[in-house]
Design a protein around this motif. Structure first.
Motif, mmCIF file in Angstrom:
data_model
loop_
_atom_site.group_PDB
_atom_site.id
_atom_site.type_symbol
_atom_site.label_atom_id
_atom_site.label_comp_id
_atom_site.label_asym_id
_atom_site.label_seq_id
_atom_site.Cartn_x
_atom_site.Cartn_y
_atom_site.Cartn_z
ATOM 1 N N MET A 1 -6.968 -4.592 -5.840
ATOM 2 C CA MET A 1 -6.567 -4.058 -7.201
ATOM 3 C C MET A 1 -5.191 -4.574 -7.390
ATOM 4 N N ILE A 2 -5.097 -4.888 -8.604
ATOM 5 C CA ILE A 2 -3.777 -5.287 -9.382
ATOM 6 C C ILE A 2 -3.504 -4.564 -10.580
ATOM 7 N N ILE A 3 -2.296 -3.685 -10.463
ATOM 8 C CA ILE A 3 -2.275 -2.707 -11.655
ATOM 9 C C ILE A 3 -1.588 -3.485 -12.851
ATOM 10 N N THR A 4 -2.047 -3.466 -14.007
ATOM 11 C CA THR A 4 -1.602 -4.278 -15.201
ATOM 12 C C THR A 4 0.097 -3.833 -15.292
ATOM 13 N N THR A 5 0.895 -4.611 -15.966
ATOM 14 C CA THR A 5 2.034 -4.775 -16.407
ATOM 15 C C THR A 5 2.396 -3.466 -17.391
ATOM 16 N N PHE A 6 1.484 -3.236 -18.180
ATOM 17 C CA PHE A 6 1.492 -2.097 -19.034
ATOM 18 C C PHE A 6 1.528 -0.850 -18.436
ATOM 19 N N GLY A 7 0.659 -0.783 -17.482
ATOM 20 C CA GLY A 7 0.511 0.430 -16.511
ATOM 21 C C GLY A 7 1.952 0.718 -16.056
ATOM 22 N N ALA A 8 2.585 -0.260 -15.236
ATOM 23 C CA ALA A 8 3.606 -0.184 -14.672
ATOM 24 C C ALA A 8 4.817 0.513 -15.625
ATOM 25 N N ILE A 9 4.986 -0.535 -16.612
ATOM 26 C CA ILE A 9 6.104 0.011 -17.611
ATOM 27 C C ILE A 9 5.860 1.403 -18.035
ATOM 28 N N LEU A 38 -2.708 5.075 -12.925
ATOM 29 C CA LEU A 38 -3.905 5.488 -13.565
ATOM 30 C C LEU A 38 -3.999 4.590 -14.951
ATOM 31 N N ALA A 39 -2.945 4.660 -15.636
ATOM 32 C CA ALA A 39 -2.539 3.770 -16.870
ATOM 33 C C ALA A 39 -3.074 2.450 -16.660
ATOM 34 N N GLY A 40 -2.665 1.787 -15.622
ATOM 35 C CA GLY A 40 -2.617 0.573 -15.060
ATOM 36 C C GLY A 40 -3.962 0.001 -14.582
ATOM 37 N N GLY A 41 -4.917 0.979 -14.444
ATOM 38 C CA GLY A 41 -6.388 0.456 -14.242
ATOM 39 C C GLY A 41 -6.652 0.846 -12.633
ATOM 40 N N THR A 47 -4.247 4.619 -6.264
ATOM 41 C CA THR A 47 -2.924 4.857 -6.872
ATOM 42 C C THR A 47 -2.313 5.849 -5.925
ATOM 43 N N VAL A 48 -2.777 6.870 -5.260
ATOM 44 C CA VAL A 48 -2.129 7.668 -4.329
ATOM 45 C C VAL A 48 -1.805 6.931 -2.990
ATOM 46 N N GLU A 49 -2.819 5.921 -2.841
ATOM 47 C CA GLU A 49 -2.438 5.115 -1.659
ATOM 48 C C GLU A 49 -1.455 3.987 -1.804
ATOM 49 N N TYR A 50 -1.335 3.495 -3.170
ATOM 50 C CA TYR A 50 -0.094 2.701 -3.183
ATOM 51 C C TYR A 50 1.339 3.243 -3.573
ATOM 52 N N MET A 51 1.148 4.751 -3.796
ATOM 53 C CA MET A 51 2.382 5.504 -4.003
ATOM 54 C C MET A 51 2.839 5.815 -2.517
ATOM 55 N N ALA A 52 1.901 6.218 -1.647
ATOM 56 C CA ALA A 52 2.359 6.542 -0.165
ATOM 57 C C ALA A 52 2.815 5.207 0.525
ATOM 58 N N SER A 53 2.131 4.258 0.244
ATOM 59 C CA SER A 53 2.677 2.922 0.913
ATOM 60 C C SER A 53 4.170 2.508 0.343
ATOM 61 N N GLY A 54 4.380 2.733 -0.969
ATOM 62 C CA GLY A 54 5.597 2.557 -1.410
ATOM 63 C C GLY A 54 6.684 3.413 -0.776
ATOM 64 N N ALA A 55 6.390 4.789 -0.592
ATOM 65 C CA ALA A 55 7.360 5.720 0.023
ATOM 66 C C ALA A 55 7.446 5.605 1.386
ATOM 67 N N GLN A 56 6.500 4.999 1.912
ATOM 68 C CA GLN A 56 6.636 4.895 3.614
ATOM 69 C C GLN A 56 7.577 3.353 3.782
ATOM 70 N N THR A 288 7.616 5.807 -4.200
ATOM 71 C CA THR A 288 6.289 5.791 -4.891
ATOM 72 C C THR A 288 6.076 5.135 -6.139
ATOM 73 N N LEU A 289 7.112 5.080 -6.815
ATOM 74 C CA LEU A 289 7.196 4.309 -8.138
ATOM 75 C C LEU A 289 7.291 2.886 -7.644
ATOM 76 N N VAL A 290 8.134 2.487 -6.731
ATOM 77 C CA VAL A 290 8.176 1.143 -6.280
ATOM 78 C C VAL A 290 6.851 0.608 -5.603
ATOM 79 N N GLY A 291 6.084 1.526 -5.033
ATOM 80 C CA GLY A 291 4.700 0.979 -4.559
ATOM 81 C C GLY A 291 3.921 0.702 -5.824
ATOM 82 N N ILE A 292 3.760 1.406 -7.024
ATOM 83 C CA ILE A 292 2.882 1.082 -7.992
ATOM 84 C C ILE A 292 3.464 -0.223 -8.426
ATOM 85 N N ILE A 293 4.821 -0.420 -8.904
ATOM 86 C CA ILE A 293 5.326 -1.615 -9.385
ATOM 87 C C ILE A 293 5.074 -2.895 -8.710
#
Length: 417
Positions: A1-9, A38-41, A47-56, A288-293
Motif C-alpha cells: 500500500m502506497i499512500i497518496t501525496t494528497f493524503g500525506a499533505i 486514511l485520506a491517502g487511501g 494506517t495504524v501499522e504505518y504509524m506504529a512503524s514510524g514511531a518505532q 507516527t507522522l513520519v511513518g505515514i509520509i
C-alpha cells in the motif's frame, strides 16, 4: 500500500493547524498521521501499522535524547549554566555587552542546554546589563535568541541527534560540519542586535543579579561538556567511536564530580528524565507522522516538483528542514521529520550523510521561534516582553536562520559532496 501525496499533505496540514490552535502537539501529530493515512487511501489497520512503524523508528533517537538529559540537568542544577554565561559577559565587558550575550547563548546551547533554558538564563543577565546601558529589550532578546540558534546547530541537542541518527552518521561530524555557519550566525546576530539598541521599549526597572558564591568555578562548569565533546570527536581522529549514549552521561558524571555534587546525583537524574520527557513524547508523535509520509508518494512528488522548478535535488536537504520547522515551530520536530522522511532521497542526490544531516539541521533552525512553538513564549517571558513587541523580532530571527542555512549549503556544496 502506497499512500497518496494528497493524503500525506492533508495529514501534515491537519497536524499544523491543530498545533497552531494550541492543542497538545503529540496528539496533533498522531491525529494528523491518522487522517493522512486514511485520506491517502490506506485502511485503518494499515494506517495504524504505518504509524506504529514510524514511531518505532524513533527509538534510537529517543534513547540518546533521554541520556542527554542527564548532562543538561547537571549543567542546570549545579549552576554551571549561570556561571558560564556570567563569566563570558564579564570577560567581554560592558563595551561588548551584545557580543557577550550572543556568545553566552551560543556556548550554552552548544554544550547541550536546550534553547528555552538558554534564553531564560541569559535573559535576566542581559536585562541587568541593558538597564545600565540603556539598551532596548528587543536588542537583548535578539542577542540571546540568535546566539542560541547558532549554538543549537553545533550541539548534542535533540535536533542534531535526530539528524545524525537518521542519516546514520556520527553526531560529532554533524556538529563540526556547521561550525562556520554558526560563527556567521553569531556575527549577523551581533550586527542586527546592535541596530535595535535604541528601538522598542527600554528596560524600565533595574534587575539585580546577585553574585552567587555557591556557583561552581568556570573550569568545573565547563569540564563536563568538554569531556563529552572530546569523547564524541574521538571517532574523527581515531578508530575509537563513542556513542552519544555513553559520551553525554560520562560528561554529566564528570560535571557532578568537578562541582562536588555527588550527593545530588539522584536528583539530577530525575530532573534529566523530566526535562527530556516532553521532547521524547514529541519525537514519538513525530514518528507516527513520519511513518505515514514515508509510505506515501510525497518524496517522489517533491523530486518531480524540484525538477519542474529546475531546483537542484540536493537543495531538498535545507528546504525540507526549513519547511518542517515552519510546520512544527521546533528545531527538533523539523529536523526529525525532514531527516526521517527525505534522508534516502537526499543521499541519492549525491550528498554525503554528514552534509545532508548538517543542511537539514541548519534548515530546521530557521522557523523554530514562530508563535505556535514553545520558544516564542518562553523567550518573551525571559525579558518580560509583551506579545505584540515580541512579534517585531520574528523577521530578524528568520534572517539569521536564512544566513546560517545559506552558509551551510554553500560549504556543504563545495566541500561536502
Amino acid at each position: 500500500m502506497i499512500i497518496t501525496t494528497f493524503g500525506a499533505i492533508i495529514g501534515l496540514i491537519v497536524a499544523i493547524l491543530l498545533i497552531i490552535k494550541k492543542f497538545e502537539p503529540f496528539y496533533c501529530l498522531v491525529f494528523g498521521a491518522l487522517v493522512g493515512g486514511l485520506a491517502g487511501g490506506a485502511n485503518l489497520v494499515d494506517t495504524v501499522e504505518y504509524m506504529a512503524s514510524g514511531a518505532q523508528s524513533m527509538a534510537p533517537a529517543i534513547l540518546r535524547v533521554m541520556t542527554s538529559g542527564f548532562l543538561a540537568a547537571t549543567l542546570i542544577k549545579t549552576g554551571a549554566v549561570e556561571r558560564i554565561s556570567e563569566e563570558i559577559i564579564k570577560i567581554l565587558g560592558m563595551k561588548k555587552a551584545i557580543l557577550g550575550i550572543v556568545l553566552s547563548s551560543m556556548v550554552l546551547a552548544g554544550v547541550g542546554v536546550d534553547l528555552d533554558v538558554v534564553v531564560l538564563t541569559v535573559g535576566p543577565i542581559g536585562m541587568s546589563i541593558g538597564h545600565k546601558l540603556g539598551y532596548s529589550k528587543l536588542a537583548i532578546l535578539l542577542a540571546a535568541l540568535g546566539g542560541g540558534k547558532a549554538g543549537n546547530i553545533i550541539s548534542p541537542n535533540p535536533n542534531t541527534l535526530a539528524a545524525a541518527s537518521n542519516f546514520n552518521v556520527e553526531l560529532s561530524s554533524v556538529m563540526l560540519a556547521n561550525i562556520i555557519p554558526a560563527i556567521c550566525g553569531v556575527l549577523v546576530t551581533t550586527i542586527l542586535a546592535r541596530t535595535l539598541i535604541n528601538k522598542g521599549s527600554k528596560i524600565d526597572m533595574e534587575i539585580n543579579i546577585e553574585e552567587n558564591e555557591n556557583l561552581p568555578s568556570l573550569f568545573a562548569s565547563l569540564i563536563g561538556p568538554i569531556v563529552s565533546i572530546c569523547l564524541l570527536f574521538l571517532g574523527n581522529i581515531s578508530s575509537i567511536v563513542v556513542d552519544p549514549l555513553v559520551a553525554l552521561p560520562v560528561g554529566a558524571v564528570v560535571s557532578i564530580i568537578a562541582t562536588n555534587n555527588l550527593k545530588n546525583t539522584k536528583e539530577y537524574l530525575a530532573f534529566g528524565v523530566t526535562k527530556m520527557q516532553g521532547v521524547c513524547i514529541l519525537l514519538l508523535g513525530t514518528g507516527t507522522l513520519v511513518g505515514i509520509i514515508q509510505m506515501s508518494n510525497l518524496q517522489h512528488s517533491t523530486i518531480e516538483l524540484l525538477e519542474v522548478m529546475n531546483i537542484p535535488q540536493f537543495l531538498l536537504a535545507p528546504i525540507s528542514g526549513m519547511v518542517m520547522s515552519l510546520a512544527t515551530a521546533s528545531t527538533t520536530g523539523g529536523s526529525t521529520i525532514a531527516s526521517s522522511t527525505f534522508s534516502e532521497v537526499i543521499l541519492d542526490s549525491g550528498l554525503s550523510g554528514i552534509s545532508g544531516a548538517a543542511m537539514v539541521n541548519a534548515g530546521a533552525c530557521v522557523f523554530e521561534h514562530l508563535p505556535h512553538g514553545a520558544l516564542f513564549h518562553a523567550s518573551s517571558k525571559s525579558v518580560s516582553m509583551d506579545i505584540t513587541e515580541r512579534f517585531k523580532l520574528i523577521h530578524y530571527e528568520i534572517l539569521i536562520g536564512i544566513i546560517i542555512v545559506i552558509v551551510s549549503t554553500i560549504i556543504q556544496f563545495v566541500f561536502g559532496f
